[in-house]
Design a protein around this motif. Structure first.
Motif, short mmCIF file in Angstrom:
data_model
loop_
_atom_site.label_atom_id
_atom_site.label_comp_id
_atom_site.label_asym_id
_atom_site.label_seq_id
_atom_site.Cartn_x
_atom_site.Cartn_y
_atom_site.Cartn_z
N GLN A 91 -1.47 -14.07 3.73
CA GLN A 91 -1.60 -13.56 2.38
C GLN A 91 -2.38 -12.25 2.35
O GLN A 91 -2.05 -11.32 1.60
CB GLN A 91 -2.29 -14.61 1.49
CG GLN A 91 -1.46 -15.86 1.26
CD GLN A 91 -2.25 -16.95 0.55
OE1 GLN A 91 -3.38 -16.74 0.14
NE2 GLN A 91 -1.65 -18.12 0.43
N LEU A 92 -3.42 -12.18 3.18
CA LEU A 92 -4.20 -10.95 3.27
C LEU A 92 -3.33 -9.80 3.77
O LEU A 92 -3.38 -8.68 3.24
CB LEU A 92 -5.38 -11.15 4.21
CG LEU A 92 -6.23 -9.90 4.52
CD1 LEU A 92 -6.80 -9.29 3.25
CD2 LEU A 92 -7.35 -10.24 5.50
N ARG A 93 -2.52 -10.07 4.80
CA ARG A 93 -1.62 -9.04 5.32
C ARG A 93 -0.67 -8.54 4.23
O ARG A 93 -0.46 -7.33 4.06
CB ARG A 93 -0.80 -9.61 6.49
CG ARG A 93 0.13 -8.61 7.15
CD ARG A 93 1.15 -9.32 8.00
NE ARG A 93 2.07 -10.10 7.17
CZ ARG A 93 2.77 -11.15 7.60
NH1 ARG A 93 2.64 -11.57 8.84
NH2 ARG A 93 3.58 -11.79 6.79
N THR A 94 -0.14 -9.46 3.44
CA THR A 94 0.76 -9.08 2.36
C THR A 94 0.04 -8.27 1.30
O THR A 94 0.58 -7.27 0.79
CB THR A 94 1.38 -10.34 1.72
OG1 THR A 94 2.10 -11.07 2.72
CG2 THR A 94 2.33 -9.97 0.59
N ASN A 95 -1.18 -8.66 0.97
CA ASN A 95 -1.95 -7.91 -0.02
C ASN A 95 -2.21 -6.49 0.44
O ASN A 95 -2.19 -5.54 -0.36
CB ASN A 95 -3.28 -8.62 -0.29
CG ASN A 95 -3.12 -9.88 -1.11
OD1 ASN A 95 -2.17 -10.02 -1.87
ND2 ASN A 95 -4.04 -10.82 -0.95
N ILE A 96 -2.48 -6.32 1.72
CA ILE A 96 -2.71 -4.98 2.27
C ILE A 96 -1.43 -4.16 2.19
O ILE A 96 -1.45 -2.98 1.81
CB ILE A 96 -3.21 -5.07 3.72
CG1 ILE A 96 -4.64 -5.64 3.74
CG2 ILE A 96 -3.18 -3.71 4.39
CD1 ILE A 96 -5.16 -5.95 5.13
N GLU A 97 -0.31 -4.78 2.52
CA GLU A 97 0.98 -4.07 2.50
C GLU A 97 1.31 -3.54 1.11
O GLU A 97 1.86 -2.45 0.96
CB GLU A 97 2.09 -5.01 2.96
CG GLU A 97 2.03 -5.36 4.44
CD GLU A 97 2.98 -6.48 4.80
OE1 GLU A 97 3.58 -7.07 3.88
OE2 GLU A 97 3.11 -6.77 6.01
N TYR A 98 0.96 -4.32 0.07
CA TYR A 98 1.30 -3.93 -1.30
C TYR A 98 0.13 -3.30 -2.05
O TYR A 98 0.17 -3.15 -3.26
CB TYR A 98 1.80 -5.16 -2.07
CG TYR A 98 3.19 -5.59 -1.65
CD1 TYR A 98 4.32 -4.99 -2.19
CD2 TYR A 98 3.36 -6.59 -0.69
CE1 TYR A 98 5.59 -5.38 -1.80
CE2 TYR A 98 4.62 -6.97 -0.28
CZ TYR A 98 5.73 -6.37 -0.85
OH TYR A 98 6.99 -6.75 -0.45
N SER A 99 -0.91 -2.92 -1.31
CA SER A 99 -2.08 -2.34 -1.97
C SER A 99 -1.85 -0.91 -2.42
O SER A 99 -2.59 -0.38 -3.23
CB SER A 99 -3.29 -2.39 -1.03
OG SER A 99 -3.03 -1.67 0.16
N SER A 100 -0.83 -0.26 -1.87
CA SER A 100 -0.53 1.11 -2.26
C SER A 100 0.98 1.28 -2.36
O SER A 100 1.71 0.94 -1.44
CB SER A 100 -1.09 2.10 -1.23
OG SER A 100 -0.70 3.41 -1.53
N PHE A 101 1.43 1.83 -3.51
CA PHE A 101 2.85 2.08 -3.70
C PHE A 101 3.21 3.53 -3.40
O PHE A 101 4.37 3.91 -3.39
CB PHE A 101 3.26 1.73 -5.14
CG PHE A 101 3.19 0.26 -5.43
CD1 PHE A 101 4.18 -0.59 -5.00
CD2 PHE A 101 2.12 -0.27 -6.13
CE1 PHE A 101 4.12 -1.95 -5.27
CE2 PHE A 101 2.04 -1.62 -6.40
CZ PHE A 101 3.04 -2.47 -5.96
N ASN A 102 2.18 4.35 -3.16
CA ASN A 102 2.42 5.76 -2.91
C ASN A 102 2.75 6.05 -1.45
O ASN A 102 3.47 6.99 -1.15
CB ASN A 102 1.19 6.58 -3.33
CG ASN A 102 0.94 6.50 -4.82
OD1 ASN A 102 1.88 6.49 -5.61
ND2 ASN A 102 -0.33 6.43 -5.21
N LYS A 103 2.18 5.26 -0.54
CA LYS A 103 2.46 5.48 0.87
C LYS A 103 2.27 4.17 1.63
O LYS A 103 1.61 3.25 1.16
CB LYS A 103 1.52 6.55 1.45
CG LYS A 103 0.06 6.16 1.47
CD LYS A 103 -0.76 7.22 2.17
CE LYS A 103 -2.23 6.80 2.27
NZ LYS A 103 -3.04 7.80 3.00
N ASP A 104 2.86 4.11 2.81
CA ASP A 104 2.71 2.92 3.64
C ASP A 104 1.29 2.84 4.18
O ASP A 104 0.68 3.85 4.55
CB ASP A 104 3.69 2.96 4.81
CG ASP A 104 5.13 2.82 4.37
OD1 ASP A 104 5.36 2.24 3.29
OD2 ASP A 104 6.02 3.30 5.10
#
Length: 238
Positions: free
Chosen positions: A29-42
Motif C-alpha cells: 500500500q505504501l508503494r502504491t501511495n508513493i506511485e500516486y503521490s504526484s500526477f505531474n511526473k513519475d
C-alpha cells in the motif's frame, strides 16, 4: 549467484497474531501511495528519513524495496546512512565496499559487479533487488552526499533502474539527508508512535521543506498492534 530476498530483520518477532492480516500488504500500500503521490511526473527516486534514530526508517526502507520488485524489474536500495548503516545487517551482506567506494569511479558503473551490488530475487516475481551498502566510512559524509559526483551517480542509476530507494540518516542527528532530498523525486518521512517527540518531528519536517524537499508523506511506525497495520501513511495533500 542470485539470492532470494532475505526476510526483514526481526520479522518473526513482529508477526501479528491475527491470520487475517498480511504484514507485507501495508508496504504494498505504501508503494502504491508513493506511485500516486504526484500526477505531474513519475516518482522514480525516493529517500527515506526520520527525525531521530530507532524510529523504523531502515525497516520501512528495506521492506518497501522488497515489495517493489513485484512491480518493477530492477529496484535499487542505497544505504546512504554513512555514519550508522544497517542495511548490510538486514540483508546479511558485506559492507566492505559500497556507495562511498563507488563514488571514486562514477563513470564506469556495472550493476552486475558483485563487489558493489548484492542481488536478490523473489520467488513470486521476475523483479530483482540490488542492494548497494554504505561502504567504507568517510570523514565527511555530508560533503560526499552534497557533491556533484553523487548527483551524477544518481542520474546514472536512473538510467539503469526502474525504482530507487535511499536510506538516509535521521535529520535531528545530522543533516546528511538534506542534500539527498534535493536530488530525489520525493522524501518519505518516518515517525514512531512510541518514540517520536512531536516537536522533533515538526522541526525535521520544517528543515526538509525549507531546503526544498518534496515531502510525499509521513509513515507512522510502531502503531499499537490492536490496529490493522504496522504503520499509517499520511500523504501530502498539496
Amino acid at each position: 549467484m542470485e539470492r532470494k530476498v532475505a526476510p526483514k530483520r526481526n520479522d518473526t518477532k513482529r508477526k501479528h497474531k491475527s491470520s487475517q492480516f498480511d504484514y507485507m500488504e501495508v508496504y504494498r500500500q505504501l508503494r502504491t501511495n508513493i506511485e500516486y503521490s504526484s500526477f505531474n511526473k513519475d516518482v522514480k527516486v525516493v529517500n527515506i528519513t526520520s527525525s531521530n534514530p530507532a524510529e523504523g526508517k531502515s525497516s520501512v526502507t528495506s521492506n518497501l524495496a522488497m515489495v517493489s520488485i513485484a512491480k518493477y524489474s530492477k529496484v535499487l536500495l542505497i544505504d546512504c546512512d554513512l555514519r550508522k548503516p544497517v542495511q548490510h545487517k538486514i540483508f546479511k551482506v558485506s559492507n566492505k565496499i559500497g556507495v562511498s567506494n563507488l563514488m571514486k569511479d562514477v563513470h564506469d558503473i556495472d550493476i552486475d559487479d558483485e563487489r558493489y551490488f548484492h542481488k536478490f530475487k523473489d520467488k513470486e516475481s521476475d523483479g530483482k533487488l540490488y542492494v548497494l551498502t554504505s561502504g567504507k566510512s568517510v570523514p565527511n559524509p555530508q560533503e560526499l552526499l552534497a557533491s556533484e559526483k553523487f548527483k551524477d551517480l544518481i542520474e546514472k542509476f536512473k538510467e539503469k533502474f526502474d525504482f530507487i530507494i535511499i536510506d538516509c540518516p535521521p535529520l535531528n542527528a545530522v543533516a546528511d539527508a538534506i542534500p539527498v532530498s534535493r536530488i530525489t523525486d520525493g522524501t518519505v518521512f518516518v515517525t514512531s508512535a512510541r518514540d517520536t517527540d512531536k516537536r522533533d518531528a515538526k522541526d525535521a519536517l520544517t528543515m526538509l521543506q525549507r531546503n526544498g524537499a518534496n515531502v510525499l508523506g509521513c509513515v507512522l511506525t510502531k502503531v499499537d498492534k490492536s490496529t490493522r497495520s504496522y504503520y499509517s501513511y499520511y500523504g501530502n495533500e498539496e
